[in-house]
Write an enzyme that holds these catalytic residues in place. Sequence first.
Site, PDB file in Angstrom:
ATOM      1  N   PRO A  31     -58.725 -44.906  -2.270  1.00 40.57           N
ATOM      2  CG  PRO A  31     -59.606 -46.904  -1.429  1.00 40.57           C
ATOM      3  CD  PRO A  31     -58.713 -45.747  -1.065  1.00 40.57           C
ATOM      4  CB  CYS A  32     -60.542 -42.709  -6.898  1.00 44.26           C
ATOM      5  SG  CYS A  32     -60.291 -43.978  -8.167  1.00 44.26           S
ATOM      6  CD  GLN A  33     -63.165 -47.758  -5.716  1.00 42.91           C
ATOM      7  OE1 GLN A  33     -62.777 -46.906  -4.924  1.00 42.91           O
ATOM      8  NE2 GLN A  33     -62.619 -48.953  -5.774  1.00 42.91           N
TER       9      GLN A  33
END
Length: 727
Positions: free
Chosen positions: A82-84
């Site tokens: 995940p890159c948020q």
Amino acid sequence: MSTTGRPRSVSLFAGGGGMTLGFQHAGFKTVMASDVEASAARTFAHNFPHAPFLHADIRHVTKNELIEAVGGEVDVVIGGPPCQGFSTIGDQNPADPRNGLFWCFARVVEWLRPTCFVMENVNYLRTQYGGRYEREIVRAFQRLGYHVHVTTLNAADYGVPQLRKRVFFFGSRLSPKFAWPAATHGVGGIPYATVGEALAGLDSTFANHAVLNHSDTVQARYRLIPEGGRMPAPGELPPEIRRKNFGNTYKRLHRGRPSLTLVPGNNAFPVHPTEHRSLTPREGARIQTFPDAYIFQGNRSEQCRLVGNAVPVRLAEHIGAAVLAHMSGERLTNGVPSTPVPCLTKEGSPNVPAQKSRNLTAASLFTGAGGLTLGFQNAGFHVLGSVDKKNSVARNHALNFPDIAHLTADVGAMSSEDLVKLIGQPTVDVVFGGPPCQGFSIFGRRRFVNTKGHRAEADERNDLSIKYFDLAFALEPKFIFFENVKGFVSTPLGETTYLSAIEKKLDAAGYEFAHRVINCASYGVPQARERFILVAWRKDLAFVWPEAKFFAEPKPWQRRFVTLADVISDLIDSSTHSAEFSHVPMNHKPLVVARYELIPEGGRLPVQTMPDELRKGYRSDDVKNFSHVYKRLSMSQPATTMVPGHNAFPVHPILPRTLTVREAARIQTFPDHMRFVGTRQQQCTLVGNAVPPLLGEIFAAAIAKGIEGNFTSAGYKRDVYDLAVVS
């Protein structure tokens, strides 16, 4: 490489399956995929019915469970954590706990020892905080023996009708020679694929093609957006449809150009080129180059997330072909030769500060294990000097922060001249620290409640809080950060309190200030640790208190507390035990182990029903009181406050022993590359007393914004639809 058929791949954070499908098209066999989302599991089962799927949070999976699920050797591990926390669309929070999922990816690579790996993420990761994360990722895989290559690829260059730039990390235990796939589309090649081509021929009979029922207000806004353009400025809109900020959803695609980057979410897709609505999941899937026969499961919102987060299938196929050529020793046709990143693992400090995009300086008092030092360093500060009186701190500081000047001295006896000499200049931007808290601690004060004539101000440790601010003022910082136990709020100082006295000092010195008692769990720390935080700033500056974003009972759009299962599950396996890693369980006496075995997860020792033989101690036949350490943590909850001491850590959620130093360090959010030396007692004290680095980084990032004036302004977010490349 596998000698029996196609090379074997494992897909982590599989999501919608774009990378999995692309690598299958390139010739790989998926032997296992994993994701925590139920919609991803159902989507995978529908589209890859013969491939095993591990529906689990990868943080909770042990080494043995993973190896059993994979069932043999692995040629390549692929995935995009995940890159948020890195994304320009998200919070851009470097301390976002989701960023730490990269370490889970690295851990799986360490456990499975594949020949190669491919990891994808948002391109902003490469530049945020001076490239800190890129260096950390490269260094971690180099430590595992991989040649690491890094590049940025634009999906539009490979036939995907979307301007989507992503960073890719490729690692190999084979030859350092590798070639990335050459662009096939764009200037000098095939014309870019367009939105019009991608959406042609869709009708209501296609799966995943449910149209969102927008409100009249939203449709009225959409009607004002020209094809390929964006909505007029808020002030130019009719009053009835205005609002302060319009994000990336208020942009209309153009049929003759590639799409802008798809962002996941039920209403996050851009506006259709000609209709007054956002794209459907199927339209998004077409733009992501999924075939129409590939069906997404879940509700519409879940489908949009799966589609929007995916690696475009066509791009993944090109990368898979490059990896396969490398593994086979073949030359990739029209490949772009790549040079591996030079070795970073021989640098002196494991905590290398960012190559500063910020020119901000700081000084640390009462440094301890370095939780605040690491947090401020990670946020882009150059820490000039550090002070603590303990020799154990000096040894650990030399190991983990060899590039920061450190002085072993009693802060209470220091002069401002001593501090200036240490840091090498008369001023800094920030002074941060947490003076000893035992005199303010409610637990500590309770020990003196029956002591005749005891006065808090007589505890010399309390005076260090006053001394801290006096030394800080001498450096004329723009900001001062102060941490202590929540009991600091009410500790008396004569007719007033220590807090009131410090408030008066700050006001007289020309500082604004704010303070609160916060729960560290509300900021992503897996620990219900309540602490008093005071931030002071020069009156010509500003400060916005960081928002708490984690909750015990989150609403659907909120994040839950980070739990023990999220951070220590992999350490259950005894193969992870190591003295160098500070992960050696205590050798408890049989009587203590027997008591621990009676404690339920998340509960206390059942003293009333305990067998008589367990009531006896080694020095007494009838123990009257059992200490607070006879409490077991719960895997499904954050830990209780880590209390420093040789045997003060609580009982492991599952095992009949107390926590190790490493487990406590994980709970305190110290990275695994931090090393702790000294006796067990010294290590426990250092880790237990520390400010969680994650918390420090969150506040340091907010302070940096206050210094730089870099607060989000009303209006539009960054425009990511760069049409210049297709003009």
